[in-house]
Write an enzyme that holds these catalytic residues in place. Structure first.
Site, mmCIF file in Angstrom:
data_model
loop_
_atom_site.group_PDB
_atom_site.id
_atom_site.type_symbol
_atom_site.label_atom_id
_atom_site.label_comp_id
_atom_site.label_asym_id
_atom_site.label_seq_id
_atom_site.Cartn_x
_atom_site.Cartn_y
_atom_site.Cartn_z
ATOM 1 N N ARG A 110 1.901 -10.243 -2.126
ATOM 2 C CA ARG A 110 2.373 -9.215 -2.992
ATOM 3 C C ARG A 110 3.102 -8.177 -2.373
ATOM 4 N NH1 ARG A 110 -3.643 -6.104 -2.146
ATOM 5 N NH2 ARG A 110 -2.393 -4.186 -2.591
ATOM 6 N N GLU A 112 -11.646 -10.166 -5.672
ATOM 7 C CA GLU A 112 -10.228 -10.211 -5.424
ATOM 8 C C GLU A 112 -9.920 -11.550 -4.776
ATOM 9 O OE1 GLU A 112 -9.055 -6.670 -3.127
ATOM 10 O OE2 GLU A 112 -11.015 -6.592 -2.160
ATOM 11 N N HIS A 121 0.960 -1.167 0.121
ATOM 12 C CA HIS A 121 -0.159 -0.002 0.112
ATOM 13 C C HIS A 121 0.969 1.155 -0.229
ATOM 14 C CE1 HIS A 121 -3.139 -2.896 0.671
ATOM 15 N NE2 HIS A 121 -4.044 -2.015 -0.277
ATOM 16 N N ASN A 131 -4.660 -6.628 -7.645
ATOM 17 C CA ASN A 131 -3.476 -6.846 -6.796
ATOM 18 C C ASN A 131 -3.816 -8.170 -6.038
ATOM 19 O OD1 ASN A 131 -2.973 -4.548 -7.670
ATOM 20 N ND2 ASN A 131 -3.676 -3.062 -6.210
ATOM 21 N N ASP A 132 -5.029 -8.103 -5.311
ATOM 22 C CA ASP A 132 -5.501 -9.366 -4.294
ATOM 23 C C ASP A 132 -5.397 -10.760 -5.259
ATOM 24 O OD1 ASP A 132 -4.928 -8.619 -1.458
ATOM 25 O OD2 ASP A 132 -6.462 -7.195 -1.801
ATOM 26 N N ARG A 167 -14.727 2.751 -1.186
ATOM 27 C CA ARG A 167 -14.724 1.486 -0.713
ATOM 28 C C ARG A 167 -14.630 1.672 0.798
ATOM 29 N NH1 ARG A 167 -9.362 -1.831 -1.960
ATOM 30 N NH2 ARG A 167 -8.676 -0.935 -0.667
ATOM 31 N N CYS A 212 -9.615 -2.321 -10.920
ATOM 32 C CA CYS A 212 -9.069 -1.409 -10.007
ATOM 33 C C CYS A 212 -7.842 -1.505 -9.444
ATOM 34 C CB CYS A 212 -10.037 -0.747 -9.171
ATOM 35 S SG CYS A 212 -10.465 -1.978 -7.850
ATOM 36 N N ARG A 220 -9.731 4.565 -1.391
ATOM 37 C CA ARG A 220 -9.438 3.769 -0.361
ATOM 38 C C ARG A 220 -9.790 4.216 0.975
ATOM 39 N NH1 ARG A 220 -5.211 1.989 -4.462
ATOM 40 N NH2 ARG A 220 -5.223 -0.037 -4.429
HETATM 41 C C1 PEP Z 1 -6.528 -4.893 -5.190
HETATM 42 O O1 PEP Z 1 -6.691 -5.718 -4.535
HETATM 43 O O2 PEP Z 1 -6.319 -5.006 -6.621
HETATM 44 C C2 PEP Z 1 -7.096 -3.459 -4.898
HETATM 45 C C3 PEP Z 1 -7.588 -2.832 -5.666
HETATM 46 O O3 PEP Z 1 -7.065 -3.315 -3.503
HETATM 47 P P1 PEP Z 1 -6.089 -2.979 -2.412
HETATM 48 O O4 PEP Z 1 -4.671 -2.885 -3.401
HETATM 49 O O5 PEP Z 1 -6.261 -1.734 -1.656
HETATM 50 O O6 PEP Z 1 -5.883 -4.346 -1.687
HETATM 51 MG MG MG Z 2 -7.288 -5.581 -2.387
#
Ligand code: PEP
Ligand code: MG
Length: 761
Positions: free
Chosen positions: A636, A602, A361, A625-626, A504, A673, A468
């Site tokens: 990650r 995700e 993050h 991402n997740d 979110r 996203c 976020r």
């Molecule tokens: C993701 O997981 O792709 C996402 C957009 O959420 P974050 O990166 O905040 O976990």
């Molecule tokens: Mg996520």
């Protein structure tokens, strides 16, 4: 053996410079393995392995024995990248004799490669008079020492710590390699930040007012003394006089020259109190560490404890409060979002974190701020870089410490190139993100702080695809109240109105910790995070949702998004609670619309229930991402496995196709996203799938738009299908690269690549 190794490692850590480290290793290894010779050969980064240190061979051979790549037994070990264990080295065809070494007396040979991040830095060798093979325990010992030595050498090379022997010097000033966290090139000076009361992480820092610094230190010591006195008094009833003696011993240590005088002396030499204290404690620990006595070892721990207590007062006194002048590059073992938020954005030039990865993050935040970042720079010698000039190459994940002029010039040239490209892309701001055959993709911005609202607006974003909300939670010292939240959300909604803004609900847990809501878990990414926490805490969820709904009153551009959904029940419960909050507000006379509610996909389990989720939600937003993390079983944030974390992995692409198809079937919009949406290659595939929108960091919007406007959707669909023929993410990347080259768009990927290697050549 473990104890011996631990001792060697500690001695190595305390040694001054590479030369001392090598001398120490050959000496300790020889003594502990009861061999006749221990030597270290290092690669000169050009053409030779050079004997750099020995205990046992003739000293005049140091620096003069040079073996070409693949030459001799040293070359054999390096070339095969594995251990060579021989009872009689002279019989081996690779053996080369150097008369100046005197090694003919030592026929048995054990050599192990010193490897760092897949490249061979040198070879560690032991030899023995007795012609017998070494046993497996000895092999294991030497391999372990070599592994430790590898990172020390890599550090030393990175800080320019070269060994000069006659006219020989090892390559210095090489970059530290990490992961590309946020694009861009930063020039500035390191400000090392570290977690509170962590002595090991304290850097050295030069000061001028040594008088004042000494007083601060004395104050801190006296505060600790008072604390201990209070403790002793409190315990008088429950502890015997003998047991209380421990605290007396603490008091004695606090008054001792070893602790106080030595630290004051270091402060007088110009180090700040925290750095001087760290050094004193390190020395103290080392002095006693060679003693095996368990009682003494306990006392050493007591000294460490005292050190931490004093440090914590130094930190409270504000003397360790950081100064972030213009051009500050935040450097630390782990840079957190909170640390980032402490720096005024106009003074923050870059970020370097030893841990964490591209989708951490803090990297996402750095991208939002448009601040170059390198993550996972595991070899960054943080104790030695405070205040030093750095170049942070956020495109390629490199950090240069005190860079040579030529490197600086190359990066300056690159910055100019980059600015030119940005100026060109800025012309696209008012144009739609539409393919040549008229297919429109909405381009939204990912945000999370008020500070990134204005870059998002000026980038031409059509709204916010992912706000976020955890970021405003993370930078406070308690949960923000309903009113505070309402105000924060309203600012974003107002700034973008009438364009849509997707808020979110709180997504903490995993790598997003709230300082005031600690969660201790073995496996945080598989634990209590996102919707799992908020559904367990309706008092937090309802406050947040009410704040969102109130913020939207009279504006009407808000959508709500639910993170980390694994089951349909979670969606049902969350929607029920949103409705409840809505009704409560209506009952209170506040007229507001029930907003659209989206579900994040995700978690792999959600992929195969998209139809059921889409039935319940107004839209689906894919958190790549997740999703990639869980699908590929790759953390990650872990730089060690970062090369496996690939959003172009064929399975990720196929899973995305399943999601998009299910959404289309259900007639619900699908948004992307995650960071993948900002990848110039991936965007071609997403376009081919026909996704409705991409939400990316503001800085990437012009690039994404440029790509979209240069392709037809039909063409992208064809590219997607051709990609499916490849079995590796890397081959897909190469294929997509060739497509961009064909369209003359490779500049978008190439811009920002400093060609330092080519420049050196
Ligand atoms: C993701 O997981 O792709 C996402 C957009 O959420 P974050 O990166 O905040 O976990
Ligand atoms: Mg996520």
């Amino acid at each position: 053996m473990l104890n011996i190794l631990r001792r060697i490692v500690e001695e190595v850590n305390a040694a001054q410079g590479l030369e001392q480290v090598l001398a120490l290793i050959v000496n300790r290894v020889k003594a502990n393995m009861a061999v006749d010779v221990c030597s270290i050969y290092l690669w000169d980064h050009k053409s030779h392995y050079i004997l750099m240190a020995t205990d046992g061979l003739h000293l005049q051979s140091v620096g003069s024995v040079r073996l070409q790549h693949n030459q001799g037994l040293v070359g054999l070990v390096a070339g095969r990248e594995e251990t060579v264990n021989l009872h009689n080295a002279t019989e081996n065809p690779s053996y080369v004799y150097f008369p100046e070494t005197g090694e003919e007396q030592y026929p048995s040979f054990l050599g192990v490669p010193i490897i760092h991040k897949r490249s061979v830095l040198g070879v560690l060798v032991v030899q023995r008079h007795e012609p017998r093979k070494f046993d497996t325990d000895q092999e294991a010992f030497l391999i372990t020492v070599a592994a430790q030595l590898a990172s020390v050498i890599a550090h030393a090379e990175a800080v320019g710590d070269s060994i000069v022997l006659g006219n020989l010097s090892l390559a210095a000033g090489k970059p530290i390699y990490g992961l590309a966290g946020a694009p861009g090139v930063a020039f500035g000076n390191a400000v090392v930040v570290y977690p509170p009361a962590d002595l090991d992480a304290v850097p050295d820092r030069q000061i001028t007012d040594t008088q004042a610094e000494q007083l601060v230190f004395i104050d801190a010591v006296s505060s600790v003394r008072d604390d201990l006195q209070k403790l002793t008094d409190n315990l008088r009833q429950v502890l015997s006089a003998e047991e209380r003696a421990l605290f007396d011993a603490y008091q004695l240590m606090l008054g001792s020259d070893a602790l106080v005088e030595n630290t004051l002396a270091r402060i007088r030499e110009g180090n700040w109190a925290s750095g001087a204290l760290r050094k004193t404690i390190e020395d103290y620990v080392h002095a006693f560490d060679n003693v095996q006595d368990a009682y003494i070892k306990e006392r050493v721990e007591d000294v460490r404890d005292l050190g931490r207590r004093i440090l914590s007062y130094l930190q409270k006194s504000g003397r360790s409060g950081y100064q972030f002048p213009k051009g500050s590059i935040l450097v630390g073992d782990i840079i957190t979002a909170t640390m980032l938020a402490e720096v005024s954005i106009k003074n923050l030039a870059g970020v370097v974190s030893r841990r964490g990865s591209t989708t951490s993050h803090v990297a996402i935040l750095a991208r939002a701020f448009n601040v170059p970042a390198v993550m996972g720079a595991a070899d960054m010698p943080i104790a030695r870089v405070d205040g030093q000039p750095l170049i942070v190459d956020g495109y390629q994940g490199r950090v240069y410490i005190s860079p040579p002029d030529a490197v600086t010039q190359e990066y300056r040239r690159l910055r100019v190139e980059e600015d030119e490209l940005s100026a060109e892309l800025a012309n696209l701001k008012e144009l739609p993100a539409q393919t040549t055959d008229g297919f429109s993709v909405h381009l939204y911005a990912n945000t999370g702080l008020i500070a990134d609202v204005s870059p998002a607006l000026s980038s031409g974003a059509e709204g916010v695809g992912l706000y976020r909300t955890e970021f405003p939670f993370m930078i406070r010292e308690r949960f923000p109240s309903e009113d505070e939240q309402t105000q924060i959300y309203r600012q974003v909604l107002t700034a973008f109105a009438p364009r849509p803004v997707t808020l979110r609900t709180l997504d903490v847990g995993g790598d997003k910790a709230l300082p005031y809501f600690p969660i201790e878990e073995e496996n945080p990414f598989l634990g209590w995070r996102g919707i799992r926490i908020t559904l367990d805490h309706p008092e937090i969820f309802l406050v947040q949702v009410r704040a969102m709904l109130r913020a939207n009153a009279g504006i009407g551009n808000m959508r709500i998004l639910l993170p980390m959904i694994t089951t349909v029940d979670e969606v049902d419960t969350a929607i029920r609670m949103i409705r409840r909050a809505h009704h409560e507000l209506l009952d209170n006379g506040i007229t507001i619309e029930m907003p659209e509610v989206g579900v994040m996909v995700e978690v792999p389990a959600a992929v195969y229930q998209v139809a059921s989720l889409a039935k319940r939600a107004d839209f689906i937003s894919v958190g790549t991402n997740d999703l990639s993390q869980y699908l590929l079983a790759v953390d990650r944030n872990n730089p060690r496995v970062a090369s496996l974390y690939d959003c172009l992995h064929p399975s990720v692409i196929r899973v995305l196709m399943i999601i998009v198809a299910a959404c289309k079937e259900a007639g619900k919009p699908v948004h992307i996203c995650g960071e993948m949406a900002a990848d110039p290659y991936a965007v071609l595939l997403l376009l081919g799938m026909g996704v409705d929108s991409l939400s990316v960091n503001a800085a990437s919007i012009p690039r994404m738009k440029y790509i979209i406007r240069n392709f037809s959707q039909a063409n992208a669909e064809e590219i997607l299908h051709l990609s499916l023929e490849y079995e590796h993410g890397q081959s897909i990347r190469h294929f997509l690269h060739s497509v961009l080259v064909e369209h003359g768009l490779d500049g978008l990927v190439h811009a920002g690549r400093a060609n330092i290697e080519a420049m050196k050549a």
